[in-house]
Every structure is written in C-alpha cells, then in structure tokens.
Scaffold this motif. Structure first.
Motif, PDB file in Angstrom:
ATOM      1  N   SER A 167      10.196 -31.954  24.346  1.00  0.00           N
ATOM      2  CA  SER A 167       9.023 -31.013  23.874  1.00  0.00           C
ATOM      3  C   SER A 167       8.735 -30.459  22.703  1.00  0.00           C
ATOM      4  CB  SER A 167       9.209 -29.450  25.263  1.00  0.00           C
ATOM      5  OG  SER A 167       9.850 -28.940  23.981  1.00  0.00           O
ATOM      6  N   ALA A 168       7.018 -30.824  22.725  1.00  0.00           N
ATOM      7  CA  ALA A 168       6.850 -30.456  21.440  1.00  0.00           C
ATOM      8  C   ALA A 168       6.697 -29.149  20.730  1.00  0.00           C
ATOM      9  CB  ALA A 168       4.886 -30.878  21.360  1.00  0.00           C
ATOM     10  N   GLU A 169       6.978 -28.411  21.819  1.00  0.00           N
ATOM     11  CA  GLU A 169       7.892 -26.700  21.525  1.00  0.00           C
ATOM     12  C   GLU A 169       8.456 -26.201  20.820  1.00  0.00           C
ATOM     13  OE1 GLU A 169       7.976 -21.974  23.763  1.00  0.00           O
ATOM     14  OE2 GLU A 169       6.619 -23.586  24.730  1.00  0.00           O
ATOM     15  N   GLY A 170       9.645 -27.053  21.644  1.00  0.00           N
ATOM     16  CA  GLY A 170      11.249 -26.954  20.829  1.00  0.00           C
ATOM     17  C   GLY A 170      11.318 -27.835  19.200  1.00  0.00           C
ATOM     18  N   ASP A 171      10.591 -28.484  19.349  1.00  0.00           N
ATOM     19  CA  ASP A 171      10.843 -29.582  18.082  1.00  0.00           C
ATOM     20  C   ASP A 171      10.127 -28.286  17.037  1.00  0.00           C
ATOM     21  OD1 ASP A 171      10.951 -31.638  16.243  1.00  0.00           O
ATOM     22  OD2 ASP A 171       9.556 -31.581  16.331  1.00  0.00           O
ATOM     23  N   GLU A 172       9.073 -27.720  17.247  1.00  0.00           N
ATOM     24  CA  GLU A 172       8.130 -26.598  16.446  1.00  0.00           C
ATOM     25  C   GLU A 172       9.140 -25.646  16.043  1.00  0.00           C
ATOM     26  OE1 GLU A 172       4.487 -26.395  18.230  1.00  0.00           O
ATOM     27  OE2 GLU A 172       3.797 -28.134  17.759  1.00  0.00           O
ATOM     28  N   GLU A 173      10.510 -24.898  17.263  1.00  0.00           N
ATOM     29  CA  GLU A 173      10.581 -23.176  17.140  1.00  0.00           C
ATOM     30  C   GLU A 173      12.051 -24.314  16.357  1.00  0.00           C
ATOM     31  OE1 GLU A 173      10.817 -20.610  17.880  1.00  0.00           O
ATOM     32  OE2 GLU A 173       8.682 -21.816  18.246  1.00  0.00           O
ATOM     33  N   GLY A 174      12.562 -25.557  16.365  1.00  0.00           N
ATOM     34  CA  GLY A 174      13.234 -26.139  15.915  1.00  0.00           C
ATOM     35  C   GLY A 174      13.244 -25.811  14.390  1.00  0.00           C
ATOM     36  N   TRP A 175      12.487 -26.310  13.675  1.00  0.00           N
ATOM     37  CA  TRP A 175      11.751 -26.961  12.311  1.00  0.00           C
ATOM     38  C   TRP A 175      11.238 -24.963  11.495  1.00  0.00           C
ATOM     39  CZ3 TRP A 175      12.110 -30.314   8.529  1.00  0.00           C
ATOM     40  CH2 TRP A 175      12.078 -31.574   8.800  1.00  0.00           C
ATOM     41  N   GLY A 176      10.845 -24.727  12.532  1.00  0.00           N
ATOM     42  CA  GLY A 176      10.212 -23.757  11.796  1.00  0.00           C
ATOM     43  C   GLY A 176      11.354 -21.947  11.917  1.00  0.00           C
ATOM     44  N   LEU A 177      12.662 -22.362  12.912  1.00  0.00           N
ATOM     45  CA  LEU A 177      13.889 -21.367  12.779  1.00  0.00           C
ATOM     46  C   LEU A 177      15.043 -22.189  11.296  1.00  0.00           C
ATOM     47  CD1 LEU A 177      15.721 -19.090  13.297  1.00  0.00           C
ATOM     48  CD2 LEU A 177      16.655 -21.024  14.586  1.00  0.00           C
ATOM     49  N   ALA A 178      14.298 -23.111  11.201  1.00  0.00           N
ATOM     50  CA  ALA A 178      15.155 -23.948   9.994  1.00  0.00           C
ATOM     51  C   ALA A 178      14.729 -23.800   8.823  1.00  0.00           C
ATOM     52  CB  ALA A 178      15.004 -25.399  10.342  1.00  0.00           C
ATOM     53  N   PHE A 179      13.670 -23.103   9.074  1.00  0.00           N
ATOM     54  CA  PHE A 179      12.933 -23.404   7.806  1.00  0.00           C
ATOM     55  C   PHE A 179      12.826 -22.224   7.504  1.00  0.00           C
ATOM     56  CE2 PHE A 179       8.860 -20.970   5.593  1.00  0.00           C
ATOM     57  CZ  PHE A 179       8.774 -21.648   4.354  1.00  0.00           C
ATOM     58  N   ASP A 180      13.215 -20.663   8.378  1.00  0.00           N
ATOM     59  CA  ASP A 180      13.350 -18.991   8.178  1.00  0.00           C
ATOM     60  C   ASP A 180      14.709 -18.921   7.623  1.00  0.00           C
ATOM     61  OD1 ASP A 180      10.477 -18.558   8.569  1.00  0.00           O
ATOM     62  OD2 ASP A 180      10.779 -17.630  11.021  1.00  0.00           O
ATOM     63  N   LEU A 181      15.919 -19.795   7.941  1.00  0.00           N
ATOM     64  CA  LEU A 181      17.161 -19.790   7.948  1.00  0.00           C
ATOM     65  C   LEU A 181      17.121 -20.437   6.420  1.00  0.00           C
ATOM     66  CD1 LEU A 181      18.867 -21.017  10.666  1.00  0.00           C
ATOM     67  CD2 LEU A 181      19.066 -18.419  10.307  1.00  0.00           C
ATOM     68  N   LEU A 182      16.177 -20.817   5.981  1.00  0.00           N
ATOM     69  CA  LEU A 182      16.231 -21.632   4.574  1.00  0.00           C
ATOM     70  C   LEU A 182      15.899 -20.743   3.956  1.00  0.00           C
ATOM     71  CD1 LEU A 182      17.959 -24.433   3.807  1.00  0.00           C
ATOM     72  CD2 LEU A 182      15.259 -25.047   2.510  1.00  0.00           C
ATOM     73  N   THR A 183      15.134 -19.930   3.620  1.00  0.00           N
ATOM     74  CA  THR A 183      14.406 -19.323   3.224  1.00  0.00           C
ATOM     75  C   THR A 183      14.234 -17.765   3.167  1.00  0.00           C
ATOM     76  OG1 THR A 183      12.374 -18.959   4.615  1.00  0.00           O
ATOM     77  CG2 THR A 183      12.321 -21.029   2.724  1.00  0.00           C
ATOM     78  N   LEU A 184      14.301 -17.409   4.578  1.00  0.00           N
ATOM     79  CA  LEU A 184      14.952 -16.046   4.567  1.00  0.00           C
ATOM     80  C   LEU A 184      16.222 -14.841   4.441  1.00  0.00           C
ATOM     81  CD1 LEU A 184      12.152 -15.911   7.065  1.00  0.00           C
ATOM     82  CD2 LEU A 184      11.458 -15.283   4.630  1.00  0.00           C
ATOM     83  N   THR A 185      16.929 -16.070   4.602  1.00  0.00           N
ATOM     84  CA  THR A 185      18.347 -15.957   4.714  1.00  0.00           C
ATOM     85  C   THR A 185      19.510 -15.649   3.585  1.00  0.00           C
ATOM     86  OG1 THR A 185      19.764 -17.604   5.344  1.00  0.00           O
ATOM     87  CG2 THR A 185      18.424 -16.135   7.248  1.00  0.00           C
TER      88      THR A 185
END
Length: 239
Positions: A167-185
């Motif tokens: 699903s496109a939603e799952g793919d987008e969520e994966g990229w979004g969380l990966a980016f947040d983990l990389l830049t916000l934690t």
C-alpha cells in the motif's frame, strides 16, 4: 515509540495531550495501547478537537468517525450559527474556538463509543499494529546507532507491519517515520532536512511520477485518438 504514536494519530492536539512516554516496557506499552492512548484521544475529542489528522487514509477515516460522533449528539440548532457552515477554519482562532465549543456540547456516550472504536483500530489494526513496531524496536534503531543513513533506517522499518508496501500509505509511513527517527531523536546527529537525502528525493520523485502517470497516459491517448485532419493542398502553379 513516542514519535511513532504521535505520527499514527497525526494531530498536534493529541501529541500535546499525550506528551512523551516515560516507559516503553511491555507492561507500559500494553497499558498505553489498550487504555491510556485511547483515553487521551477521547479526551481530545470531548473538547471538540480532532485527535486524528488528515494526512493518511487511516487518519481521514478516524476523522470522519469523529465528525459523525459529534453529529449524532447535535443538540444545538446549527441554523443559529449559519456562519459556521463556511467560515470555520478560515477566519481565525475565534471561529475555530467557537466551533470546538459547539462540538464539545454535542459529546454523547454513543459518540464516545464510536470514536473509541475508531482510535483502537488506528492503533491496533491487524495491518498496522503499533505493537509490532515495539517488538522490533531494537532492530529498527540499530542503523541509527551505527550512523547509517535514511535508506538503512527505511530498510529496517520494512520489517514492521504498517510501514512498508504494497500500500502507498504504508510506504509513506515508513519513509516518514524513518526521517523523523533520523532527524528528531538522540539516536542520530543528522541535522536534517529531508531535501538533503538522495534516497528520499528519489522516492518522492518516483511517487510523483506514479501519481501523474494516469493523467499523462490519458492525455497521450486523447492525442493519439484524435481524428486525422484532412488538408487540401492548392497545387496550382506547382511543377
């Protein structure tokens, strides 16, 4: 886990109400996913605010349930506030606060039952359970601890249900969380921004191309299916 749950709901009001998680052991997470997070979301809804955002299909579905729950408790005559039918959300904070007040006066036990069920599905649905991320959290943070880039974090999240395709939603969520983990934690010292990541740029351009493809295909087909133009040539004097 805090960021993942914030992202799952997608609402600033929910994130502020939940705050940061102090504990992420199994007992704490079980209590959070089966009770605390749901109660926080319901409390936000009872104040006339949306606990769910609108950036994903799952969030929009929950948001529609929130709206439906308020409508079921419509004890006020909306006709007394005709301006709300077209100014809400457009004319400043005062109108938004009035809308929230009116919604909060429409809260009922039946409406609360509707939204509570919707929040539970959002958190614990079989296709995207937050608990699966908790189980694999150590695997997910390994690339961060190793100093790997966004692509490696994204690859780790592909092992978690709800954060990968098809699903496109799952793919987008994966990229979004990966980016947040990389830049916000504190797991990573990456300064951001998303525009600096070739992996994300490639993925976003690919998604944009896929979104445009049907329209471009239709336009090309329209051009190819046009009837041939007949051209009459005046050959007088030629030769």
């Amino acid at each position: 886990m805090t960021i993942a749950i914030w992202r799952r709901f997608g609402s600033l009001d929910f994130a502020e109400a939940l705050g940061f998680l102090d504990r992420v052991d199994f007992a704490a997470m079980s209590n959070l996913l089966s009770g605390v997070a749901l109660e926080v979301a319901v409390s936000v809804w009872r104040r006339g605010k949306h606990a769910a955002g609108d950036s994903s299909a799952s969030q929009r579905s929950v948001r529609a349930a929130e709206q439906k729950a308020w409508q079921q408790g419509a004890s006020l005559d909306r006709g007394a506030f005709p301006e709300l039918t077209w100014t809400s959300g457009r004319c400043g904070k005062g109108i938004d606060e009035l809308q929230e007040t009116l919604r909060s006066r429409k809260v009922t036990a039946a409406g609360e039952h509707i939204v509570r069920a919707a929040y539970a599905r959002l958190l614990n649905g079989k296709h995207q359970p937050i608990l699966d991320l908790w189980r694999k959290r150590e695997f997910v943070v390994q690339p961060l601890l190793a100093g790997a880039g966004l692509s490696a974090v994204r690859h780790a999240l592909q092992q978690v249900r709800g954060y990968t395709g098809p699903s496109a939603e799952g793919d987008e969520e994966g990229w979004g969380l990966a980016f947040d983990l990389l830049t916000l934690t504190p797991f990573s010292d990456s300064p951001g921004s998303v525009d600096w990541s070739p992996d994300y740029i490639f993925w976003s351009r690919q998604r944009l191309a896929e979104a445009r493809a049907p329209a471009m295909t239709a336009a090309a087909a329209q051009i190819l299916n046009r009837p041939a133009l007949s051209v009459d040539l005046d050959l007088v004097g030629v030769g």
